[in-house]
Every structure is written in structure tokens, then in C-alpha cells.
Design an enzyme around this catalytic site. Structure first.
Site, PDB file in Angstrom:
ATOM      1  N   GLY A  43      33.894  26.187 -10.856  1.00 49.38           N
ATOM      2  CA  GLY A  43      33.905  24.864 -11.475  1.00 49.38           C
ATOM      3  C   GLY A  43      32.610  24.568 -12.221  1.00 49.38           C
ATOM      4  O   GLY A  43      32.223  23.405 -12.377  1.00 49.38           O
ATOM      5  N   HIS A  65      23.561  30.688 -12.891  1.00 53.28           N
ATOM      6  CA  HIS A  65      24.266  31.414 -11.820  1.00 53.28           C
ATOM      7  C   HIS A  65      23.236  32.125 -10.930  1.00 53.28           C
ATOM      8  O   HIS A  65      23.559  33.064 -10.221  1.00 53.28           O
ATOM      9  CB  HIS A  65      25.235  32.448 -12.399  1.00 53.28           C
ATOM     10  CG  HIS A  65      26.480  31.857 -13.004  1.00 53.28           C
ATOM     11  ND1 HIS A  65      27.270  30.934 -12.355  1.00 53.28           N
ATOM     12  CD2 HIS A  65      27.102  32.072 -14.197  1.00 53.28           C
ATOM     13  CE1 HIS A  65      28.292  30.607 -13.126  1.00 53.28           C
ATOM     14  NE2 HIS A  65      28.218  31.271 -14.255  1.00 53.28           N
ATOM     15  N   SER A  91      40.807  33.345 -10.482  1.00 54.16           N
ATOM     16  CA  SER A  91      40.384  32.684 -11.721  1.00 54.16           C
ATOM     17  C   SER A  91      39.564  33.655 -12.576  1.00 54.16           C
ATOM     18  O   SER A  91      39.731  33.712 -13.805  1.00 54.16           O
ATOM     19  CB  SER A  91      39.564  31.438 -11.373  1.00 54.16           C
ATOM     20  OG  SER A  91      39.075  30.835 -12.532  1.00 54.16           O
ATOM     21  N   SER A 144      38.534  14.550 -16.687  1.00 55.20           N
ATOM     22  CA  SER A 144      39.847  14.882 -16.115  1.00 55.20           C
ATOM     23  C   SER A 144      40.326  16.225 -16.675  1.00 55.20           C
ATOM     24  O   SER A 144      39.938  16.614 -17.795  1.00 55.20           O
ATOM     25  CB  SER A 144      40.864  13.795 -16.460  1.00 55.20           C
ATOM     26  OG  SER A 144      41.131  13.834 -17.854  1.00 55.20           O
ATOM     27  N   GLY A 201      43.371  24.934 -13.175  1.00 56.26           N
ATOM     28  CA  GLY A 201      42.657  23.900 -12.419  1.00 56.26           C
ATOM     29  C   GLY A 201      43.362  23.476 -11.144  1.00 56.26           C
ATOM     30  O   GLY A 201      43.446  22.285 -10.854  1.00 56.26           O
TER      31      GLY A 201
HETATM   32  P1  A3P Z   1      41.314  28.251 -12.924  1.00 59.48           P
HETATM   33  O1  A3P Z   1      41.097  29.547 -13.616  1.00 59.48           O
HETATM   34  O2  A3P Z   1      41.734  28.422 -11.484  1.00 59.48           O
HETATM   35  O3  A3P Z   1      42.206  27.327 -13.653  1.00 59.48           O
HETATM   36  P2  A3P Z   1      33.987  28.093 -14.324  1.00 59.48           P
HETATM   37  O4  A3P Z   1      33.689  26.956 -15.237  1.00 59.48           O
HETATM   38  O5  A3P Z   1      32.991  28.206 -13.192  1.00 59.48           O
HETATM   39  O6  A3P Z   1      34.172  29.345 -15.082  1.00 59.48           O
HETATM   40  O7  A3P Z   1      35.345  27.744 -13.575  1.00 59.48           O
HETATM   41  C1  A3P Z   1      36.564  27.720 -14.271  1.00 59.48           C
HETATM   42  C2  A3P Z   1      37.622  27.129 -13.369  1.00 59.48           C
HETATM   43  O8  A3P Z   1      37.443  25.715 -13.240  1.00 59.48           O
HETATM   44  C3  A3P Z   1      39.026  27.348 -13.958  1.00 59.48           C
HETATM   45  O9  A3P Z   1      39.885  27.519 -12.829  1.00 59.48           O
HETATM   46  C4  A3P Z   1      39.247  26.015 -14.655  1.00 59.48           C
HETATM   47  O10 A3P Z   1      40.598  25.731 -14.952  1.00 59.48           O
HETATM   48  C5  A3P Z   1      38.663  25.057 -13.635  1.00 59.48           C
HETATM   49  N1  A3P Z   1      38.392  23.726 -14.219  1.00 59.48           N
HETATM   50  C6  A3P Z   1      37.680  23.441 -15.342  1.00 59.48           C
HETATM   51  N2  A3P Z   1      37.696  22.115 -15.572  1.00 59.48           N
HETATM   52  C7  A3P Z   1      38.434  21.545 -14.595  1.00 59.48           C
HETATM   53  C8  A3P Z   1      38.841  20.197 -14.298  1.00 59.48           C
HETATM   54  N3  A3P Z   1      38.502  19.176 -15.070  1.00 59.48           N
HETATM   55  N4  A3P Z   1      39.618  20.002 -13.197  1.00 59.48           N
HETATM   56  C9  A3P Z   1      39.965  21.031 -12.415  1.00 59.48           C
HETATM   57  N5  A3P Z   1      39.627  22.328 -12.635  1.00 59.48           N
HETATM   58  C10 A3P Z   1      38.872  22.581 -13.724  1.00 59.48           C
END
Ligand code: A3P
Length: 293
Positions: A48, A105, A132, A225, A256
């Protein structure tokens, strides 16, 4: 002003700053001058990070949708950029007005000013991070794949072995857990953000001593959102230094959801993820993350 990185200085760096790579510039970390007003978002990949960048940017701006790219307003601290030296980046960072917010990171040891800055962590179920990241890898454009020499995995199983041996999730969580209750550290869980974002936002505001008007709070919640971020996915993708897309559209804002690991992980892969967590993390950490002891 930050000290310039001279070529003959690079080999004198403390190895604690990590090995240089296309995503990690130890020189920047070693020379970065942290300020008490700085906020560092630190996460394991796919926990996230981009969402947290957006939340922090929206909280700082009081709700703004006019930015072009999230990485421009909340930079990735240790990421090298082609055509700009470490020194250029340090000077750019120096010019950002307070409060500066960066994504990283880095592990605890690699994080500059770790006792000076405010740290916001986001962790996520390792099974969901693993799946993910698989989509993240598969979403890479052919052009970017060729440029960085990263062929697509032939199967999910092949990818899974690499994810386990790379071990970024474990390294990140293990390195930060001993400091989880330090006064300058706020550890949040992706799952809590999904279940009650307004509450998490209150916690962040309290932690940072920032505030919002009622109107700003409404805007912030809308812009953070999932539907808004999905509809504006171009603001959250990563471009190469030549401004070419590295990922196919939508990669960073994908599904998400909590529990999407069920679509790909086998029972034995799930077990392997949890077994390794039990081998590497303290029971209090496992309990906090909801991993059975
Ligand atoms: P998924 O691949 O499970 O959908 P990062 O930014 O660390 O690379 O993480 C990406 C993950 O965070 C993805 O997960 C993405 O969809 C999710 N994500 C990004 N924005 C979001 C939001 N507003 N609400 C929920 N999940 C979110």
C-alpha cells in the site's frame, strides 16, 4: 546544504546503506540531511505504498487533485534517476519546503535520520503482497522488461520461488518491528485502512499534529478512495527517466482487496509464506499481523 557525492567518496561508504542498484542509491541515503519535520513512508513492496503516498500528499495539501504524478510530489528517496546525479537529487530534496514527505523501501538500518524524522509504516498480509507483486511483475511493459533484462516468469510457481528467496517482505517487517512502538513511529496495517480509512486518517493527523477542515477532510477521503485512484491511475504509475511507461496501465491501482491471494496461492505456498514468517518474526509481531503462531 548536503555534501556533494564525489566519485572517490563512493567506495568509502558504510555498507549499512546497502548495495547500489537501479532502485537503491546508497549515496543519497548516506548524505541525506533529515529534518524533524520530515515524514518517511516505509513499506514492503505492494503493502500500500502508493496509497500511503496519496494519503500523505492529500493530508499535506488539504485535498488537491491537480498534481501530475504522485512520485513528483512524494519522491522515492533512494531511487536513482537517469541523467541526474546523486548530488542533483540531494539539492532537489533540499529545496522541497517543509514538511517534506518521502517514500522509501529501506530497512531500519538504511533509513537516514531514523531517530529524527517521523516514520509511517504500512504492512500488509504477506500472501496478498506476494500475489500483488506477481501482477506487478506481469504488468511490466515488454520494452521496460528488455531494458532492465527482467524476463517474465514462465509460471506463477517460478515467480513464487523468486519472491520467497528475494525476501523483501520479511526483511522489511523484521527490521522495523523492534521499533514499532517508538514515539516517532506509526505502524499501520493495509487491512485497517481498507476497513476504516477515516479512522486511520485521524490517527495519522494526530501522530503528525496536522489538522484539516471539514471540507478538506471530505476531499481527502474522496481522493484517497480506490475508485478515485483507479479512475486517475495515470497519476500513480511509474515512468522511466525517458518518460516511457514501465508498466501497463493500472498496475499500481489494481484490485485493492483483502484476500486476493486466494486466486493464485496453493495451500502449500500459503503454508511456506507463514512458516517463514514464524521462523523470522517475533510472536508479538505475528500476532499484530494476524499470522497464526
Ligand atoms: P493489489 O495488487 O492487491 O490490487 P504498492 O503501492 O505498495 O505497490 O501497493 C499496491 C497495492 O495497493 C495494489 O494491490 C493496489 O491495488 C493497492 N491499492 C492502491 N491504492 C489503493 C486504495 N486506494 N485502496 C485499496 N488498495 C489500494
Amino acid at each position: 546544504m548536503p555534501k556533494a557525492v564525489e566519485d572517490n567518496e563512493t567506495d568509502k561508504l558504510d555498507p549499512k546503506w546497502g548495495e547500489p542498484s537501479s532502485m537503491h542509491d546508497p549515496y543519497i541515503l548516506s548524505q541525506f540531511e533529515a529534518r524533524p519535520t520530515d515524514v518517511l513512508i516505509t513499506t514492503a513492496p505492494k503493502a500500500g505504498t502508493t496509497w500511503m503516498q496519496q494519503i500523505l500528499y492529500q493530508l499535506r495539501s488539504g485535498g488537491d487533485d491537480s498534481f501530475n504524478a504522485i512520485d513528483e510530489v512524494i519522491p522515492w528517496l533512494e531511487r536513482p534517476r537517469q541523467g541526474r546525479t546523486s548530488r542533483d537529487l540531494l539539492l532537489e530534496y533540499e529545496a522541497i519546503p517543509d514538511p517534506r514527505v518521502f517514500k522509501t523501501h529501506c530497512t531500519y538500518t538504511q533509513t537516514p535520520g531514523v531517530t529524527v524524522v517521523r516514520i509511517i509504516l504500512s504492512s500488509r498480509d504477506p500472501r496478498d503482497c506476494c500475489v500483488s507483486f506477481y501482477h506487478h511483475v506481469m504488468d511490466m511493459t515488454d520494452e521496460a522488461r528488455e531494458r532492465v533484462g527482467a524476463p517474465a516468469p514462465q509460471s506463477f510457481d517460478e515467480y513464487f520461488e523468486k519472491w520467497m528467496s528475494f525476501g523483501a517482505w520479511y526483511r522489511n517487517v523484521q527490521s522495523w518491528w523492534p521499533y514499532h512502538s517508538d514515539p516517532n513511529v506509526l505502524w499501520l496495517r493495509y487491512e485497517d485502512m481498507k476497513n476504516d480509512l477515516p479512522h486511520v486518517i485521524e490517527r495519522i493527523l494526530r501522530f503528525l499534529g496536522w489538522s484539516l477542515t471539514v471540507e478538506q477532510r471530505i476531499r481527502v477521503l474522496e481522493y484517497c478512495s480506490f475508485p478515485w485512484m483507479k479512475a486517475n491511475a495515470h497519476k500513480f504509475t511509474r515512468l522511466s527517466d525517458m518518460q516511457r511507461p514501465i508498466f501497463k496501465p493500472g498496475g499500481f491501482i489494481r484490485k485493492g482487496q483483502i484476500g486476493d491471494y486466494k486466486t493464485l496461492l496453493s495451500i502449500s505456498q500459503e503454508k511456506a509464506i507463514f512458516d517463514r514468517a514464524r521462523e523470522t518474526l517475533e510472536p508479538s509481531c505475528l500476532e499484530f499481523l494476524g499470522i497464526p503462531l
